[in-house]
Scaffold this motif. Sequence first.
Motif, PDB file in Angstrom:
ATOM      1  N   LEU A 188     -48.221 -29.470 -47.389  1.00  0.00           N
ATOM      2  CA  LEU A 188     -49.508 -30.155 -47.245  1.00  0.00           C
ATOM      3  C   LEU A 188     -49.770 -30.625 -45.818  1.00  0.00           C
ATOM      4  O   LEU A 188     -50.917 -30.919 -45.469  1.00  0.00           O
ATOM      5  N   ILE A 189     -48.727 -30.713 -45.016  1.00  0.00           N
ATOM      6  CA  ILE A 189     -48.858 -31.240 -43.660  1.00  0.00           C
ATOM      7  C   ILE A 189     -49.940 -30.530 -42.836  1.00  0.00           C
ATOM      8  O   ILE A 189     -50.694 -31.183 -42.102  1.00  0.00           O
ATOM      9  N   PRO A 190     -50.079 -29.189 -42.917  1.00  0.00           N
ATOM     10  CA  PRO A 190     -51.105 -28.514 -42.101  1.00  0.00           C
ATOM     11  C   PRO A 190     -52.525 -28.970 -42.394  1.00  0.00           C
ATOM     12  O   PRO A 190     -53.422 -28.764 -41.579  1.00  0.00           O
ATOM     13  N   TYR A 191     -52.752 -29.585 -43.550  1.00  0.00           N
ATOM     14  CA  TYR A 191     -54.103 -30.003 -43.925  1.00  0.00           C
ATOM     15  C   TYR A 191     -54.368 -31.476 -43.629  1.00  0.00           C
ATOM     16  O   TYR A 191     -55.419 -32.007 -43.973  1.00  0.00           O
ATOM     17  N   VAL A 192     -53.411 -32.126 -42.986  1.00  0.00           N
ATOM     18  CA  VAL A 192     -53.527 -33.547 -42.680  1.00  0.00           C
ATOM     19  C   VAL A 192     -53.569 -33.740 -41.168  1.00  0.00           C
ATOM     20  O   VAL A 192     -52.784 -33.138 -40.431  1.00  0.00           O
ATOM     21  N   GLU A 193     -54.490 -34.574 -40.700  1.00  0.00           N
ATOM     22  CA  GLU A 193     -54.604 -34.868 -39.272  1.00  0.00           C
ATOM     23  C   GLU A 193     -53.336 -35.575 -38.810  1.00  0.00           C
ATOM     24  O   GLU A 193     -52.966 -36.620 -39.350  1.00  0.00           O
ATOM     25  N   SER A 194     -52.642 -35.010 -37.834  1.00  0.00           N
ATOM     26  CA  SER A 194     -51.341 -35.546 -37.423  1.00  0.00           C
ATOM     27  C   SER A 194     -51.432 -36.989 -36.937  1.00  0.00           C
ATOM     28  O   SER A 194     -50.552 -37.808 -37.222  1.00  0.00           O
ATOM     29  N   ASP A 195     -52.488 -37.344 -36.204  1.00  0.00           N
ATOM     30  CA  ASP A 195     -52.622 -38.705 -35.694  1.00  0.00           C
ATOM     31  C   ASP A 195     -52.713 -39.701 -36.838  1.00  0.00           C
ATOM     32  O   ASP A 195     -52.078 -40.753 -36.829  1.00  0.00           O
ATOM     33  N   ASP A 196     -53.533 -39.346 -37.841  1.00  0.00           N
ATOM     34  CA  ASP A 196     -53.675 -40.231 -38.997  1.00  0.00           C
ATOM     35  C   ASP A 196     -52.366 -40.341 -39.752  1.00  0.00           C
ATOM     36  O   ASP A 196     -51.977 -41.421 -40.209  1.00  0.00           O
ATOM     37  N   LEU A 197     -51.669 -39.227 -39.890  1.00  0.00           N
ATOM     38  CA  LEU A 197     -50.396 -39.226 -40.612  1.00  0.00           C
ATOM     39  C   LEU A 197     -49.374 -40.092 -39.887  1.00  0.00           C
ATOM     40  O   LEU A 197     -48.707 -40.927 -40.497  1.00  0.00           O
ATOM     41  N   ASN A 198     -49.266 -39.926 -38.581  1.00  0.00           N
ATOM     42  CA  ASN A 198     -48.313 -40.717 -37.800  1.00  0.00           C
ATOM     43  C   ASN A 198     -48.631 -42.207 -37.890  1.00  0.00           C
ATOM     44  O   ASN A 198     -47.736 -43.041 -38.032  1.00  0.00           O
ATOM     45  N   ARG A 199     -49.924 -42.509 -37.807  1.00  0.00           N
ATOM     46  CA  ARG A 199     -50.328 -43.916 -37.854  1.00  0.00           C
ATOM     47  C   ARG A 199     -49.984 -44.537 -39.210  1.00  0.00           C
ATOM     48  O   ARG A 199     -49.420 -45.639 -39.284  1.00  0.00           O
ATOM     49  N   LEU A 200     -50.310 -43.812 -40.271  1.00  0.00           N
ATOM     50  CA  LEU A 200     -50.055 -44.347 -41.597  1.00  0.00           C
ATOM     51  C   LEU A 200     -48.561 -44.479 -41.881  1.00  0.00           C
ATOM     52  O   LEU A 200     -48.111 -45.427 -42.523  1.00  0.00           O
ATOM     53  N   ILE A 201     -47.790 -43.508 -41.407  1.00  0.00           N
ATOM     54  CA  ILE A 201     -46.333 -43.587 -41.608  1.00  0.00           C
ATOM     55  C   ILE A 201     -45.775 -44.803 -40.875  1.00  0.00           C
ATOM     56  O   ILE A 201     -44.933 -45.538 -41.403  1.00  0.00           O
ATOM     57  N   LYS A 202     -46.247 -45.027 -39.658  1.00  0.00           N
ATOM     58  CA  LYS A 202     -45.790 -46.182 -38.892  1.00  0.00           C
ATOM     59  C   LYS A 202     -46.139 -47.487 -39.606  1.00  0.00           C
ATOM     60  O   LYS A 202     -45.340 -48.420 -39.682  1.00  0.00           O
ATOM     61  N   GLU A 203     -47.376 -47.539 -40.149  1.00  0.00           N
ATOM     62  CA  GLU A 203     -47.814 -48.751 -40.838  1.00  0.00           C
ATOM     63  C   GLU A 203     -46.982 -49.006 -42.088  1.00  0.00           C
ATOM     64  O   GLU A 203     -46.558 -50.136 -42.363  1.00  0.00           O
ATOM     65  N   ARG A 204     -46.741 -47.953 -42.843  1.00  0.00           N
ATOM     66  CA  ARG A 204     -46.015 -48.104 -44.103  1.00  0.00           C
ATOM     67  C   ARG A 204     -44.555 -48.467 -43.880  1.00  0.00           C
ATOM     68  O   ARG A 204     -43.965 -49.236 -44.620  1.00  0.00           O
TER      69      ARG A 204
END
Length: 261
Positions: free
Chosen positions: A239-255
């Motif tokens: 699923l990673i190719p369909y997710v904006e990397s910046d948003d993913l990195n930000r959300l992972i950092k927050e979580r």
Amino acid sequence: MLDMIKIGKIISDQRRRLNLTQMEVADKLGVTFQAVSSWERGQTMPDITKLDELSKILNISIDELLNNKNGTNIIQRIIKNEEDINVESVDEFIEIAPIIKPESSEILAKQMVEKKDISLKELASLAPYLSEETLSEFAKNISTNNLNELASIAPYLAEDYLVELIEKSVTETNSFDKIMSLIPYIDSEKLDKIVLKVRENNSAVDVIIPVAPFMEEETLTKIVVGEIEKGNFGDVVALIPYVESDDLNRLIKERFSFKGM
């Protein structure tokens, strides 16, 4: 089916034979000369309400004008506003559909379908001439073991009906396999709701991988982050190719509260 190119040539040849200009024909019919020019080039067809008058101007019968005897009788009855007009087959309907009003098309098609069962292939032939609602009602009576077979008419079906089909199929199978061909024709937000409902009964990520390209990025991001939190990184790699990397990195950092990253 009525051949617009041949009909256009008949109009052009007969007009020239009578030494009439496109403007003169247009003035007699109360249309623009561009409309007449479009008919003669085979790009459009004269409105059914103009056929009788056009045939008289060109000094030919409607049969000769349309170069087709099969549908002429019905067309003439429509022009005269006669009642109890019926078509007996899909082929007969297709012959006249290009030049009759949508309202008349709906009535004739409904009368025909009430009298006979039609196949999916025949329904596909009717699709361009019917409203989404009418076509969807007809589709409900089509027997099929695989909803993917409806792909040929999916662009013409009402979205609400498509959503209904997809929801029912997915609820019964916990899979999108039997309805993948319909997915591109529904709104991504509606698809997301179906996906989230599926995940209530089947949390396996591989179930939604086929529909990921059609989903909202925000929804996918939440799913990916949720799975990573559970330690299921390997499950969401697809699923990673369909997710904006910046948003993913930000959300992972927050979580994960990676303050130092």
